[in-house]
Design an enzyme around this catalytic site. Structure first.
Site, mmCIF file in Angstrom:
data_model
loop_
_atom_site.group_PDB
_atom_site.id
_atom_site.type_symbol
_atom_site.label_atom_id
_atom_site.label_comp_id
_atom_site.label_asym_id
_atom_site.label_seq_id
_atom_site.Cartn_x
_atom_site.Cartn_y
_atom_site.Cartn_z
ATOM 1 C CE LYS A 73 6.184 -9.631 2.001
ATOM 2 N NZ LYS A 73 5.958 -9.035 3.317
ATOM 3 C CG HIS A 117 1.256 -10.083 -3.048
ATOM 4 N ND1 HIS A 117 1.845 -8.979 -3.615
ATOM 5 C CD2 HIS A 117 0.355 -9.596 -2.160
ATOM 6 C CE1 HIS A 117 1.317 -7.879 -3.081
ATOM 7 N NE2 HIS A 117 0.411 -8.230 -2.204
ATOM 8 C CE LYS A 169 -7.001 -10.154 3.471
ATOM 9 N NZ LYS A 169 -5.590 -9.851 3.684
HETATM 10 C C1 BG6 Z 1 -1.609 -6.666 0.361
HETATM 11 C C2 BG6 Z 1 -3.023 -7.166 0.357
HETATM 12 O O1 BG6 Z 1 -1.165 -6.452 -0.950
HETATM 13 O O2 BG6 Z 1 -0.765 -7.605 0.994
HETATM 14 C C3 BG6 Z 1 -3.492 -7.426 1.768
HETATM 15 O O3 BG6 Z 1 -3.874 -6.212 -0.266
HETATM 16 C C4 BG6 Z 1 -2.525 -8.338 2.490
HETATM 17 O O4 BG6 Z 1 -4.794 -7.983 1.777
HETATM 18 C C5 BG6 Z 1 -1.080 -7.837 2.361
HETATM 19 O O5 BG6 Z 1 -2.890 -8.387 3.853
HETATM 20 C C6 BG6 Z 1 -0.089 -8.859 2.915
HETATM 21 O O6 BG6 Z 1 1.197 -8.305 2.942
HETATM 22 P P1 BG6 Z 1 2.290 -8.810 3.987
HETATM 23 O O7 BG6 Z 1 3.522 -8.053 3.613
HETATM 24 O O8 BG6 Z 1 1.774 -8.487 5.341
HETATM 25 O O9 BG6 Z 1 2.426 -10.286 3.787
#
Ligand code: BG6
Length: 480
Positions: free
Chosen positions: A179, A237, A328
Site C-alpha cells: 500500500k 498486516h 469486521k
Molecule cells: C486480507 C484478509 O488479507 O485482507 C481479509 O484475509 C481482509 O479478511 C483483507 O478483508 C483486507 O484488505 P484491504 O486491502 O481491503 O484492507
C-alpha cells in the site's frame, strides 16, 4: 519504469484472488507499459480449459474488477489477452506438468510462479517445479498468506520451500506492505529531520493502529472460522504496520537491512497479558446476518474483532504502549496509524486555554495521506485560547491528479517480484517470529475457553475494547 520481460505462472489461476486482484493488477501494469511484447501470463489450475477459455475468464475478471485507469483504452484488453495462456495442471498429480515445462523452456525472461493456493499445496508445487526443470536459480516463487497457522506450521512451510528454493527466490506476500501510504511511512520517518528525533517514548505517549472493515466474512466463512481476526489480520498486516512504525532506521533501504530491523521489533515484543486483549464477534444488524449464521457454525467462538495492548521492550519504546485493533462489520472502513505525542511538560497558558497534544495520523485508506494536528491560538479577541488544526497532507490534494491514480498494492508487489526486490516481502524468520508472538496469545484464550464478546454490526466493536484504553486514561480515535 520499464521492467524486464517475464513469464508469470499463476497457480490457482481461476481462483478468487486471481480474479479480483492479481489479473486486474497485471492488466493495469500492462496499460502502464510494463509488459514487454514477449512477457506472458499463464493461468494454471485444475479446471479443464484451453487458452481461449482462460482468456474469456480473464476478460470477465478485468471487466468486473479493474477499477481504472482512464488511460487504458478500449481494445487494450485484447492486447493484454494476447499475452495470456492456460495450462490445466494437477498440483498433486502428474497431469499438465510436462506441458507447463515445455512452455517455460528456452525462454530468456524472468520466470515467476505465483502460489495463489492454500498452503497445503505449497510443498507439492515446489516439488513438481523442481522435478520438471522449472526451479532454476533465477526462478522466483510468490506465496500468499496465510503462511501457516502457528509457529510450527510456518517453520515446516519454510523448510519445505527451502528444499528447492533459496530464501532470495521466495516472495512472501503481505499486501499491506504494497500500500502506497505504508511505503510513505518509511519516507516520512527516514526522509525528514522533523520526526525521527521525537520518535521514541520520551515524546510519544502511545500509538494506535486501527484496521476497521465494514464487510463481514462474506463467502469465506469456512476459512475464516478456523482463523479469526488474530490469525487473519493481526499476525500479519497489523504486525507489519507495527514493525514499520517502531523499527530503528535501517542503514540502507535494502531488503535485508529493512527486514533485519523489523525482525528486531517482533522479537522485542512482550507477551500480551490476558487483561490486555479483547476479542469480539459481530451480531446481526442492518439486515445482515450475525457472524455465526454467516459461517454456519452456531457455536463458533472465533473472533471477528480483536484489540490488544502491545509493548516493545527496548530503549526506544519502553513505556509507550501500542494499541492495535481490527475487526469486521465495523462502522466504517478505515485503516490508520495515529502517533499520539505527549502533552507539553508545562503549560504557560491559563487552564481554560486547554491542554493539547500533537497527533500524527497516517491514513492508509480511504483518502490516503497524513495529517499532523498542531495547536495554535484560536483566532479572534477571546484571549489566549488554543485549538488544534490539521496540517493536512492528503496525497491527492498535495500532489495533484497523479496521486489519485495510486497503484493497487498487488501491482507494486508483483512488479517488485519481477525486478527482484524483496524489500516489501516478509522473510521466513519474520513470519516465524510473528507466529511465536501470536501462538501463546491464542493458546491462553483457548485454555480459558473464553467466548468472544458480542458487538453490534456497524458499531466500533465491543464495549470492553473501549475500556482497554480507558483504564490507561486514554481513548480510541473514532472509527468514521
Ligand atoms: C486480507 C484478509 O488479507 O485482507 C481479509 O484475509 C481482509 O479478511 C483483507 O478483508 C483486507 O484488505 P484491504 O486491502 O481491503 O484492507
Amino acid at each position: 519504469i520499464p521492467v524486464d520481460p517475464f513469464d508469470l505462472v499463476i497457480f490457482g489461476g481461476t481462483g478468487d484472488l486471481a480474479r479480483r486482484k492479481i489479473l486486474p493488477a497485471l492488466f493495469r501494469r500492462f496499460c502502464a507499459g510494463q509488459m514487454e511484447d514477449n512477457s506472458r501470463i499463464i493461468g494454471a489450475a485444475r479446471a479443464d480449459m484451453d487458452d481461449a477459455g482462460y482468456r474469456d475468464f480473464v476478460r470477465e475478471a478485468i471487466a468486473e474488477f479493474n477499477t481504472g485507469p482512464a488511460t487504458c483504452e478500449a481494445g487494450t484488453v485484447d492486447g493484454f489477452l494476447e499475452r495470456v495462456g492456460y495450462v490445466a495442471v494437477d498440483a498433486m498429480g502428474e497431469d499438465g506438468w510436462e506441458e507447463l515445462g515445455r512452455r517455460m523452456r528456452d525462454r530468456n525472461v524472468v520466470q515467476a510462479f505465483y502460489f495463489s493456493v492454500g498452503p497445503s499445496l505449497f510443498g507439492a508445487l515446489a516439488e513438481r517445479l523442481h522435478a520438471h526443470g522449472m526451479a532454476g536459480e533465477g526462478t522466483r516463487i510468490v506465496v500468499e498468506k496465510p503462511f501457516g497457522r502457528d509457529e510450527a506450521s510456518a517453520r515446516a512451510l519454510n523448510a519445505t520451500l527451502a528444499e528447492h528454493f533459496d530464501e532470495s527466490q521466495i516472495y512472501r506476500i503481505d499486501h499491506y506492505l504494497g500500500k502506497e501510504t505504508v511505503q510513505n511511512l518509511m519516507a516520512v520517518r527516514f526522509g525528514n529531520m522533523l520526526f525521527e528525533p521525537l520518535w521514541n517514548s520520551q515524546y510519544v505517549d502511545h500509538i494506535q493502529i486501527t484496521v476497521a472493515e465494514t464487510v463481514g466474512v462474506g463467502g469465506r466463512g469456512e476459512y475464516y472460522d478456523k482463523s479469526g481476526a488474530m490469525r487473519d489480520m493481526m499476525q500479519n498486516h497489523l504486525m507489519q504496520l507495527l514493525c514499520l512504525i517502531a523499527m530503528e532506521p535501517p542503514a540502507k533501504f535494502d531488503p535485508d537491512a529493512v527486514r533485519d530491523e523489523k525482525l528486531k521489533v517482533i522479537r522485542a515484543l512482550d507477551p500480551v497479558e490476558p487483561q490486555d486483549i479483547v476479542r469480539g464477534q459481530y451480531t446481526g444488524g442492518d439486515g445482515q446476518p450475525d457472524y455465526r449464521t454467516q459461517v454456519e457454525n452456531p457455536d463458533s467462538r472465533t473472533e471477528s474483532f480483536v484489540a490488544l495492548k502491545a509493548r516493545i521492550s527496548n530503549w526506544r519504546w519502553a513505556g509507550t504502549p501500542f494499541y492495535l485493533r481490527t475487526g469486521k462489520r465495523l462502522r466504517a472502513k478505515v485503516s490508520e496509524i495515529a502517533v499520539v505525542f505527549k502533552e507539553t511538560p508545562h503549560s504557560i497558558f491559563t487552564e481554560d486555554a486547554g491542554r493539547h497534544r500533537n497527533i500524527l495520523t497516517i491514513r492508509l485508506q480511504p483518502n490516503e495521506g497524513m495529517d499532523l494536528g498542531v495547536t495554535i491560538k484560536e483566532p479572534g479577541p477571546g484571549g489566549m485560547r488554543l485549538v488544534d488544526v490539521p496540517l493536512d497532507m492528503t496525497f491527492a490534494d498535495a500532489l495533484g491528479p497523479d496521486a489519485e491514480d495510486v497503484p493497487d498494492a498487488y501491482e507494486r508487489l508483483i512488479m517488485d517480484v519481477i525486478r527482484g526486490n524483496q524489500t516489501l516481502f516478509m522473510r521466513g524468520d519474520e513470519v516465524v517470529a510473528a507466529w511465536a508472538w501470536t501462538d501463546p496469545i491464542i493458546a491462553a484464550w483457548e485454555e480459558r475457553g473464553e467466548a468472544p464478546k458480542p458487538y453490534d454490526s456497524g458499531s466500533s466493536g465491543p464495549e470492553d475494547a473501549l475500556a482497554l484504553l480507558h483504564h490507561d486514561g486514554r481513548r480510541w480515535r473514532d472509527i468514521r
